[in-house]
Design an enzyme around this catalytic site. Sequence first.
Site, PDB file in Angstrom:
ATOM      1  N   GLU A 127     -23.737 -27.832  -0.058  1.00  0.00           N
ATOM      2  CA  GLU A 127     -24.334 -26.642   0.576  1.00  0.00           C
ATOM      3  C   GLU A 127     -23.848 -26.542   2.013  1.00  0.00           C
ATOM      4  OE1 GLU A 127     -28.566 -26.572   0.053  1.00  0.00           O
ATOM      5  OE2 GLU A 127     -28.390 -26.744  -2.137  1.00  0.00           O
ATOM      6  N   ILE A 157     -17.232 -24.165  -3.307  1.00  0.00           N
ATOM      7  CA  ILE A 157     -17.272 -24.419  -4.749  1.00  0.00           C
ATOM      8  C   ILE A 157     -15.935 -24.063  -5.422  1.00  0.00           C
ATOM      9  CG2 ILE A 157     -18.507 -23.944  -6.902  1.00  0.00           C
ATOM     10  CD1 ILE A 157     -20.055 -25.599  -4.703  1.00  0.00           C
ATOM     11  N   ARG A 268      21.434 -35.861   1.469  1.00  0.00           N
ATOM     12  CA  ARG A 268      21.614 -35.433   2.865  1.00  0.00           C
ATOM     13  C   ARG A 268      22.444 -36.462   3.639  1.00  0.00           C
ATOM     14  NH1 ARG A 268      21.040 -31.125   6.497  1.00  0.00           N
ATOM     15  NH2 ARG A 268      20.439 -31.908   8.545  1.00  0.00           N
ATOM     16  N   GLY A 339      13.124 -34.564   7.517  1.00  0.00           N
ATOM     17  CA  GLY A 339      13.378 -34.049   8.869  1.00  0.00           C
ATOM     18  C   GLY A 339      12.840 -32.626   9.026  1.00  0.00           C
ATOM     19  N   GLY A 340      13.624 -31.763   9.680  1.00  0.00           N
ATOM     20  CA  GLY A 340      13.170 -30.392   9.937  1.00  0.00           C
ATOM     21  C   GLY A 340      12.869 -29.640   8.654  1.00  0.00           C
ATOM     22  N   GLU A 363     -15.462 -34.748  -3.098  1.00  0.00           N
ATOM     23  CA  GLU A 363     -16.140 -35.716  -3.991  1.00  0.00           C
ATOM     24  C   GLU A 363     -16.473 -37.023  -3.270  1.00  0.00           C
ATOM     25  OE1 GLU A 363     -14.684 -35.803  -8.068  1.00  0.00           O
ATOM     26  OE2 GLU A 363     -13.837 -33.812  -7.790  1.00  0.00           O
ATOM     27  N   THR A 365     -16.228 -38.462   1.076  1.00  0.00           N
ATOM     28  CA  THR A 365     -15.191 -38.707   2.080  1.00  0.00           C
ATOM     29  C   THR A 365     -14.789 -40.184   2.103  1.00  0.00           C
ATOM     30  OG1 THR A 365     -16.822 -39.194   3.783  1.00  0.00           O
ATOM     31  CG2 THR A 365     -16.153 -36.879   3.558  1.00  0.00           C
ATOM     32  N   GLU A 367     -15.016 -42.106   4.568  1.00  0.00           N
ATOM     33  CA  GLU A 367     -16.070 -42.853   5.264  1.00  0.00           C
ATOM     34  C   GLU A 367     -17.174 -43.248   4.277  1.00  0.00           C
ATOM     35  OE1 GLU A 367     -14.696 -40.038   6.335  1.00  0.00           O
ATOM     36  OE2 GLU A 367     -13.736 -40.630   8.207  1.00  0.00           O
TER      37      GLU A 367
HETATM   38  C1  LIG Z   1     -11.274 -27.441  -1.093  1.00  0.00           C
HETATM   39  C2  LIG Z   1     -12.625 -28.007  -1.357  1.00  0.00           C
HETATM   40  C3  LIG Z   1     -13.154 -27.983  -2.636  1.00  0.00           C
HETATM   41  C4  LIG Z   1     -14.456 -28.469  -2.883  1.00  0.00           C
HETATM   42  N1  LIG Z   1     -15.000 -28.350  -4.131  1.00  0.00           N
HETATM   43  C5  LIG Z   1     -16.314 -28.645  -4.327  1.00  0.00           C
HETATM   44  C6  LIG Z   1     -16.954 -28.359  -5.576  1.00  0.00           C
HETATM   45  O1  LIG Z   1     -16.336 -27.873  -6.513  1.00  0.00           O
HETATM   46  N2  LIG Z   1     -18.280 -28.630  -5.690  1.00  0.00           N
HETATM   47  C7  LIG Z   1     -19.017 -29.172  -4.670  1.00  0.00           C
HETATM   48  O2  LIG Z   1     -20.217 -29.387  -4.855  1.00  0.00           O
HETATM   49  N3  LIG Z   1     -18.422 -29.477  -3.488  1.00  0.00           N
HETATM   50  C8  LIG Z   1     -17.110 -29.209  -3.274  1.00  0.00           C
HETATM   51  N4  LIG Z   1     -16.507 -29.480  -2.065  1.00  0.00           N
HETATM   52  C9  LIG Z   1     -17.311 -30.073  -0.992  1.00  0.00           C
HETATM   53  C10 LIG Z   1     -16.930 -31.512  -0.647  1.00  0.00           C
HETATM   54  O3  LIG Z   1     -17.324 -32.382  -1.677  1.00  0.00           O
HETATM   55  C11 LIG Z   1     -17.581 -31.831   0.709  1.00  0.00           C
HETATM   56  O4  LIG Z   1     -16.842 -31.098   1.679  1.00  0.00           O
HETATM   57  C12 LIG Z   1     -17.570 -33.301   1.027  1.00  0.00           C
HETATM   58  O5  LIG Z   1     -18.476 -33.987   0.191  1.00  0.00           O
HETATM   59  C13 LIG Z   1     -17.966 -33.580   2.499  1.00  0.00           C
HETATM   60  O6  LIG Z   1     -19.112 -32.899   2.856  1.00  0.00           O
HETATM   61  P1  LIG Z   1     -19.135 -32.011   4.202  1.00  0.00           P
HETATM   62  O7  LIG Z   1     -17.940 -31.137   4.165  1.00  0.00           O
HETATM   63  O8  LIG Z   1     -20.455 -31.368   4.309  1.00  0.00           O
HETATM   64  O9  LIG Z   1     -18.926 -33.041   5.373  1.00  0.00           O
HETATM   65  P2  LIG Z   1     -20.080 -33.893   6.117  1.00  0.00           P
HETATM   66  O10 LIG Z   1     -20.926 -34.575   5.126  1.00  0.00           O
HETATM   67  O11 LIG Z   1     -20.745 -33.026   7.105  1.00  0.00           O
HETATM   68  O12 LIG Z   1     -19.200 -34.972   6.879  1.00  0.00           O
HETATM   69  C14 LIG Z   1     -18.503 -34.689   8.102  1.00  0.00           C
HETATM   70  C15 LIG Z   1     -17.888 -35.996   8.577  1.00  0.00           C
HETATM   71  O13 LIG Z   1     -18.932 -36.945   8.858  1.00  0.00           O
HETATM   72  C16 LIG Z   1     -18.692 -38.130   8.102  1.00  0.00           C
HETATM   73  N5  LIG Z   1     -19.971 -38.723   7.672  1.00  0.00           N
HETATM   74  C17 LIG Z   1     -20.998 -38.125   7.047  1.00  0.00           C
HETATM   75  N6  LIG Z   1     -21.965 -39.018   6.787  1.00  0.00           N
HETATM   76  C18 LIG Z   1     -21.531 -40.216   7.267  1.00  0.00           C
HETATM   77  C19 LIG Z   1     -22.077 -41.540   7.298  1.00  0.00           C
HETATM   78  N7  LIG Z   1     -23.267 -41.827   6.752  1.00  0.00           N
HETATM   79  N8  LIG Z   1     -21.346 -42.514   7.862  1.00  0.00           N
HETATM   80  C20 LIG Z   1     -20.119 -42.241   8.398  1.00  0.00           C
HETATM   81  N9  LIG Z   1     -19.561 -41.023   8.394  1.00  0.00           N
HETATM   82  C21 LIG Z   1     -20.250 -40.032   7.832  1.00  0.00           C
HETATM   83  C22 LIG Z   1     -17.873 -37.689   6.911  1.00  0.00           C
HETATM   84  O14 LIG Z   1     -17.163 -38.778   6.339  1.00  0.00           O
HETATM   85  C23 LIG Z   1     -16.967 -36.651   7.560  1.00  0.00           C
HETATM   86  O15 LIG Z   1     -15.903 -37.306   8.199  1.00  0.00           O
HETATM   87  C24 LIG Z   1     -15.209 -29.037  -1.819  1.00  0.00           C
HETATM   88  C25 LIG Z   1     -14.652 -29.093  -0.530  1.00  0.00           C
HETATM   89  C26 LIG Z   1     -13.405 -28.578  -0.284  1.00  0.00           C
HETATM   90  C27 LIG Z   1     -12.865 -28.618   1.123  1.00  0.00           C
END
Ligand SMILES: Cc1cc2nc3c(=O)[nH]c(=O)nc-3n(C[C@H](O)[C@H](O)[C@H](O)COP(=O)(O)OP(=O)(O)OC[C@H]3O[C@@H](n4cnc5c(N)ncnc54)[C@H](O)[C@@H]3O)c2cc1C
Length: 379
Positions: A127, A157, A268, A339-340, A363, A365, A367
């Site tokens: 969300e 999504i 190249r 390269g370029g 799915e 990060t 971290e």
């Molecule tokens: C192209 C794309 C496709 C996607 N498809 C889907 C989908 O189909 N369905 C769906 O549900 N989601 C989807 N997502 C969402 C994706 O799973 C989330 O973006 C991801 O889980 C990270 O959540 P966030 O973006 O809110 O980042 P945040 O949770 O806000 O994190 C921001 C930063 O803080 C770090 N962080 C957060 N908590 C901690 C902690 N406890 N300790 C250390 N670091 C932390 C994170 O690692 C990150 O570096 C998609 C995202 C993208 C970009």
Amino acid sequence: MDFSVSEELVMLREAARNFAEEEVAPHAQDWERAGRFPDEMIGKLGAQGFMGILIPEAYGGAGCNYQAFATILEELARHDGGLALAVEAHNGLACQHILIAGTEAQKQRYLPPLAAGEQIGSWCLTEPDSGSDAIAMGCTATRDGDGWVLNGTKQFITNGDRAGTYVVMAVTDPDASPRGITVFVVERNTPGLSFGKPEEKLGMRSSDTVAVILDGVRVPDSQRLGAVHGGFNDVKKVLEHGRVMISALSLGFARGALEEAGRYARERKAFGKTLHRFQSIQNKLADMATDVEAGRLLLYHAAYLLDQGQCSVQKAAMTKLFTSEMATRACMDAIQILGGYGYLRDYNVERYMRDAKLCEIGEGTSEVMRILIAKEVGA
Ligand SMILES: Cc1cc2nc3c(=O)[nH]c(=O)nc-3n(C[C@H](O)[C@H](O)[C@H](O)COP(=O)(O)OP(=O)(O)OC[C@H]3O[C@@H](n4cnc5c(N)ncnc54)[C@H](O)[C@@H]3O)c2cc1C
């Protein structure tokens, strides 16, 4: 220990590779520029059996295992990350959730059209204000007679713009978190369901990513997927499987980067020699090849463990962490070797790098993967 690959899997790889080379590779750059692969690809993937790869034959699927699914994703991602991401989110998240938590009636209703490629599935967890901290979600589902009414917005999504079936997580008991989460299937034409504008993304540009908005969306209780307030356990299971499968995309990007950089280095010339005669270029190619091999072993071992029902949260996290970071590394090295030209859109490697970066975020990060792994080693 048996590292042999079955004859069936070899044949499947060949079929997936031919499909990717003939139907995907020639169009990948155009789809990227258009910001969308054509809808007709969903039917073509369905005809190959790639839209129901994990779905049992009884529901119209191919009834294959995770090793087969990883193989297909690797071959698709080798040429187009956006298409591979769409196929991964459809099979590995949406269909998988219905398989894990669905009743017999729900499987019979939803899986056959998804498996045939008549429609694509979408999985809606994230969300605007909750990503890594998924249980902080704000989308609600409230009891209404014999059904539920959903309100909230899902963000980022994949397939959100064109799915036929949405698997949506919502809070049903805010005081019982994380047990207060329930999952629902929402059908596309349900009143109150709408979509945000297509997001402009760094990579994975041929896949569609939108916000899915639920404004008083009413669903009957027969569309509840799994137990009331008990959905989060299924979400964790789906994510564990999904994290292994998204690693197949990373492997595809890294392999693509290695193959294209190797080919370029042999052609190249600089200072009267082809690039691959220079030791610093050889070192990069050697490191990339070693990374790809290590990633391959982690991925296919994790897929094998999933097939045995023995993959752990930590194994899935290690696989995703290593493969995603090694893919970005390999793609950056490929750009350097070209390269370029590596910096130009005419060559594929900069696209692979932009696609690969998503796998360090989506799915879970890197971290978050490190947190899950650290728990196992007692940190
Ligand atoms: C192209 C794309 C496709 C996607 N498809 C889907 C989908 O189909 N369905 C769906 O549900 N989601 C989807 N997502 C969402 C994706 O799973 C989330 O973006 C991801 O889980 C990270 O959540 P966030 O973006 O809110 O980042 P945040 O949770 O806000 O994190 C921001 C930063 O803080 C770090 N962080 C957060 N908590 C901690 C902690 N406890 N300790 C250390 N670091 C932390 C994170 O690692 C990150 O570096 C998609 C995202 C993208 C970009």
